[in-house]
Design a protein around this motif. Structure first.
Motif, PDB file in Angstrom:
ATOM      1  N   ALA A  78      -3.544   5.558   9.103  1.00  0.00           N
ATOM      2  CA  ALA A  78      -2.399   5.672   8.200  1.00  0.00           C
ATOM      3  C   ALA A  78      -1.509   6.849   8.561  1.00  0.00           C
ATOM      4  CB  ALA A  78      -2.890   5.817   6.765  1.00  0.00           C
ATOM      5  N   PHE A  79      -0.213   6.692   8.313  1.00  0.00           N
ATOM      6  CA  PHE A  79       0.717   7.801   8.531  1.00  0.00           C
ATOM      7  C   PHE A  79       0.416   8.964   7.588  1.00  0.00           C
ATOM      8  CE2 PHE A  79       4.674   5.582  10.559  1.00  0.00           C
ATOM      9  CZ  PHE A  79       3.858   5.045  11.545  1.00  0.00           C
ATOM     10  N   SER A  80      -0.281   8.681   6.505  1.00  0.00           N
ATOM     11  CA  SER A  80      -0.617   9.726   5.539  1.00  0.00           C
ATOM     12  C   SER A  80      -1.910  10.456   5.902  1.00  0.00           C
ATOM     13  CB  SER A  80      -0.759   9.124   4.136  1.00  0.00           C
ATOM     14  OG  SER A  80      -1.764   8.118   4.127  1.00  0.00           O
ATOM     15  N   ARG A  88       6.572  -4.728 -10.309  1.00  0.00           N
ATOM     16  CA  ARG A  88       7.669  -3.955  -9.709  1.00  0.00           C
ATOM     17  C   ARG A  88       7.321  -2.471  -9.690  1.00  0.00           C
ATOM     18  NH1 ARG A  88      12.195  -3.951  -7.508  1.00  0.00           N
ATOM     19  NH2 ARG A  88      13.875  -2.482  -7.932  1.00  0.00           N
ATOM     20  N   LYS A  89       6.658  -2.005 -10.729  1.00  0.00           N
ATOM     21  CA  LYS A  89       6.229  -0.609 -10.765  1.00  0.00           C
ATOM     22  C   LYS A  89       5.292  -0.303  -9.597  1.00  0.00           C
ATOM     23  CE  LYS A  89       3.964   2.784 -13.790  1.00  0.00           C
ATOM     24  NZ  LYS A  89       3.285   2.982 -15.095  1.00  0.00           N
ATOM     25  N   ASP A  90       4.395  -1.229  -9.301  1.00  0.00           N
ATOM     26  CA  ASP A  90       3.458  -1.061  -8.188  1.00  0.00           C
ATOM     27  C   ASP A  90       4.196  -0.904  -6.863  1.00  0.00           C
ATOM     28  OD1 ASP A  90       1.201  -1.328  -9.827  1.00  0.00           O
ATOM     29  OD2 ASP A  90       1.112  -3.501  -9.531  1.00  0.00           O
ATOM     30  N   VAL A  91       5.116  -1.840  -6.582  1.00  0.00           N
ATOM     31  CA  VAL A  91       5.769  -1.826  -5.273  1.00  0.00           C
ATOM     32  C   VAL A  91       6.676  -0.608  -5.109  1.00  0.00           C
ATOM     33  CG1 VAL A  91       5.608  -4.322  -4.931  1.00  0.00           C
ATOM     34  CG2 VAL A  91       7.646  -3.372  -6.005  1.00  0.00           C
ATOM     35  N   LEU A  92       7.340  -0.191  -6.173  1.00  0.00           N
ATOM     36  CA  LEU A  92       8.204   0.988  -6.078  1.00  0.00           C
ATOM     37  C   LEU A  92       7.384   2.256  -5.856  1.00  0.00           C
ATOM     38  CD1 LEU A  92      10.943   0.269  -8.789  1.00  0.00           C
ATOM     39  CD2 LEU A  92      11.102   0.028  -6.292  1.00  0.00           C
ATOM     40  N   ALA A  93       6.221   2.309  -6.473  1.00  0.00           N
ATOM     41  CA  ALA A  93       5.339   3.462  -6.257  1.00  0.00           C
ATOM     42  C   ALA A  93       4.815   3.462  -4.824  1.00  0.00           C
ATOM     43  CB  ALA A  93       4.180   3.430  -7.249  1.00  0.00           C
ATOM     44  N   CYS A 118       6.202   2.275  -2.052  1.00  0.00           N
ATOM     45  CA  CYS A 118       7.166   2.521  -0.969  1.00  0.00           C
ATOM     46  C   CYS A 118       7.853   3.878  -1.063  1.00  0.00           C
ATOM     47  CB  CYS A 118       8.216   1.415  -0.918  1.00  0.00           C
ATOM     48  SG  CYS A 118       9.361   1.374  -2.317  1.00  0.00           S
ATOM     49  N   LYS A 119       7.415   4.702  -1.972  1.00  0.00           N
ATOM     50  CA  LYS A 119       8.073   5.984  -2.215  1.00  0.00           C
ATOM     51  C   LYS A 119       8.205   6.837  -0.951  1.00  0.00           C
ATOM     52  CE  LYS A 119       7.586   8.252  -6.316  1.00  0.00           C
ATOM     53  NZ  LYS A 119       6.839   9.026  -7.338  1.00  0.00           N
ATOM     54  N   ARG A 120       7.199   6.776  -0.066  1.00  0.00           N
ATOM     55  CA  ARG A 120       7.209   7.629   1.124  1.00  0.00           C
ATOM     56  C   ARG A 120       7.592   6.889   2.408  1.00  0.00           C
ATOM     57  NH1 ARG A 120       1.475  10.541   1.310  1.00  0.00           N
ATOM     58  NH2 ARG A 120       0.757   8.463   0.659  1.00  0.00           N
ATOM     59  N   ALA A 169       0.869  -1.182   0.000  1.00  0.00           N
ATOM     60  CA  ALA A 169       0.000   0.000   0.000  1.00  0.00           C
ATOM     61  C   ALA A 169       0.905   1.232   0.000  1.00  0.00           C
ATOM     62  CB  ALA A 169      -0.926   0.005   1.210  1.00  0.00           C
ATOM     63  N   PRO A 170       0.401   2.386  -0.440  1.00  0.00           N
ATOM     64  CA  PRO A 170       1.255   3.563  -0.584  1.00  0.00           C
ATOM     65  C   PRO A 170       1.526   4.332   0.706  1.00  0.00           C
ATOM     66  CG  PRO A 170      -0.943   4.046  -1.388  1.00  0.00           C
ATOM     67  CD  PRO A 170      -0.937   2.592  -1.045  1.00  0.00           C
ATOM     68  N   THR A 171       1.266   3.732   1.855  1.00  0.00           N
ATOM     69  CA  THR A 171       1.561   4.410   3.119  1.00  0.00           C
ATOM     70  C   THR A 171       1.791   3.387   4.214  1.00  0.00           C
ATOM     71  OG1 THR A 171       0.713   6.004   4.752  1.00  0.00           O
ATOM     72  CG2 THR A 171      -0.911   4.568   3.705  1.00  0.00           C
ATOM     73  N   LEU A 172       2.615   3.765   5.183  1.00  0.00           N
ATOM     74  CA  LEU A 172       2.721   2.989   6.415  1.00  0.00           C
ATOM     75  C   LEU A 172       1.528   3.352   7.300  1.00  0.00           C
ATOM     76  CD1 LEU A 172       6.537   3.450   7.196  1.00  0.00           C
ATOM     77  CD2 LEU A 172       5.434   1.458   6.143  1.00  0.00           C
ATOM     78  N   HIS A 173       1.265   2.509   8.308  1.00  0.00           N
ATOM     79  CA  HIS A 173       0.154   2.791   9.208  1.00  0.00           C
ATOM     80  C   HIS A 173       0.573   2.509  10.644  1.00  0.00           C
ATOM     81  CE1 HIS A 173      -0.656  -1.537   9.554  1.00  0.00           C
ATOM     82  NE2 HIS A 173      -0.603  -1.607   8.233  1.00  0.00           N
ATOM     83  N   ILE A 174      -0.359   2.738  11.565  1.00  0.00           N
ATOM     84  CA  ILE A 174      -0.029   2.671  12.980  1.00  0.00           C
ATOM     85  C   ILE A 174       0.462   1.287  13.406  1.00  0.00           C
ATOM     86  CG2 ILE A 174      -2.339   2.061  13.818  1.00  0.00           C
ATOM     87  CD1 ILE A 174      -1.910   4.203  16.023  1.00  0.00           C
ATOM     88  N   GLY A 175       0.024   0.245  12.707  1.00  0.00           N
ATOM     89  CA  GLY A 175       0.531  -1.095  12.988  1.00  0.00           C
ATOM     90  C   GLY A 175       2.022  -1.201  12.717  1.00  0.00           C
ATOM     91  N   HIS A 176       2.487  -0.546  11.644  1.00  0.00           N
ATOM     92  CA  HIS A 176       3.932  -0.511  11.371  1.00  0.00           C
ATOM     93  C   HIS A 176       4.658   0.278  12.460  1.00  0.00           C
ATOM     94  CE1 HIS A 176       2.454  -0.916   7.016  1.00  0.00           C
ATOM     95  NE2 HIS A 176       3.069  -2.051   7.297  1.00  0.00           N
TER      96      HIS A 176
END
Length: 289
Positions: free
Chosen positions: A242-244, A98-103, A105-107, A48-55
């Motif tokens: 989410a952190f976002s 690979r495009k998905d995962v790199l997008a 983890c960008k933040r 997913a494009p953001t970390l969250h409180i579980g992380h």
């Protein structure tokens, strides 16, 4: 940065939010009471494009190790993220490109820097597991796979549940714990921190470290932040903080938590001293305002 041997901090590191320690608590306690600088990590698959409180739970635990002077690695599973972790899944995950995962983890590093220090004398290091997994040849994978038996992989609860329910297990799902386990070998770490739902994967790394490097690896499995039904708060259940999120949204989501979730949240997601958390719990149970 010199290693800090602080009995109170070590005790909190070993107990706060901790579900299990492998091979045992005393093993890790002895390492922390020595001048040895440990290298440890947590892996985060970019699903997913953001970390969250579980992380944040594992990041806070890594921060405790970092403050004692140990070497921290934040590992981005940009390769394993394309395979898909079968943990707690009754069906195979949809595979990402690979495009998905790199997008996605960008933040991640910027968000993790709210908790970990990525600069200074004892800065955390960011790594990507495609650096070694993406370079493996098929014969490398075969040699690695020869270290693990099918009965060992079938010990996973969710695989047993799928079979009982008449579901399927795809071969690439068997390979996931093997690949994640190899991360420990490739980085030659002393230990790993993760949620207790990752215990099987983390212990696979421990097995491979013994097999391939004759080295003992500790595993620290953290409790999970769960809702009143026992389901993990996260992406899958759609109830993550989410952190976002904006501060207002974070506040609103946390305010909707039930009373049963509050103490667990304080223990896992904050640095409020545990004696204060226990006092709040006592007051809640006694009905104090």
């Amino acid at each position: 940065m010199p290693i800090a041997i602080d009995a109170k901090k070590i005790d909190e590191l070993l107990t706060r939010g901790v579900e299990n320690i492998y091979p045992k608590k005393e093993f890790l306690e002895s390492l922390l009471a020595s001048p040895k600088k440990l290298t440890l990590y947590t892996g985060y698959d970019p699903t997913a494009p953001t970390l969250h409180i579980g992380h944040g739970i594992t990041l806070l635990k890594l921060r405790q190790f970092q403050e004692l002077g140990h070497k921290i690695i934040m590992l981005i599973g940009d390769f394993t993220g394309m395979i898909g972790d079968p943990t707690d899944k009754m069906a195979a995950r949809q595979q990402l490109t690979r495009k998905d995962v790199l997008a996605n983890c960008k933040r991640y590093q910027k968000q993790a820097s709210f908790i970990l220090n990525f600069s200074g004398k004892n800065k955390a290091e960011l790594k990507f597991n495609s650096a070694w997994l993406g370079k493996m040849r098929f014969d490398d994978v075969l040699r690695l796979a020869a270290r693990v038996t099918v009965p060992r992989l079938l010990e996973r609860d969710m695989f047993q549940e799928r079979l009982k329910a008449g579901g399927t297990i795809h071969l690439h799902e068997f390979l996931y714990p093997l690949m994640q386990g190899y991360d420990s070998v490739a980085m030659d770490v002393d230990g790993e921190v993760g949620g207790n739902d990752q215990t099987f994967n983390m212990l696979m790394g421990r097995d491979l470290m013994k097999e391939l490097k004759a080295k003992e690896k500790f595993v620290l499995a953290m409790k999970l932040l769960t809702d009143p039904t026992g389901k993990k708060m996260g992406k899958t259940e759609g109830n993550m903080v989410a952190f976002s999120d904006t501060p207002e949204d974070m506040f609103g989501k946390v305010m909707r938590w039930t009373d049963e979730m509050i103490m667990n949240g304080f223990e896992l997601c904050t640095r409020v001293p545990m004696e204060d958390v226990r006092e709040m719990e006592r007051q809640m149970k006694s009905g104090a305002n």
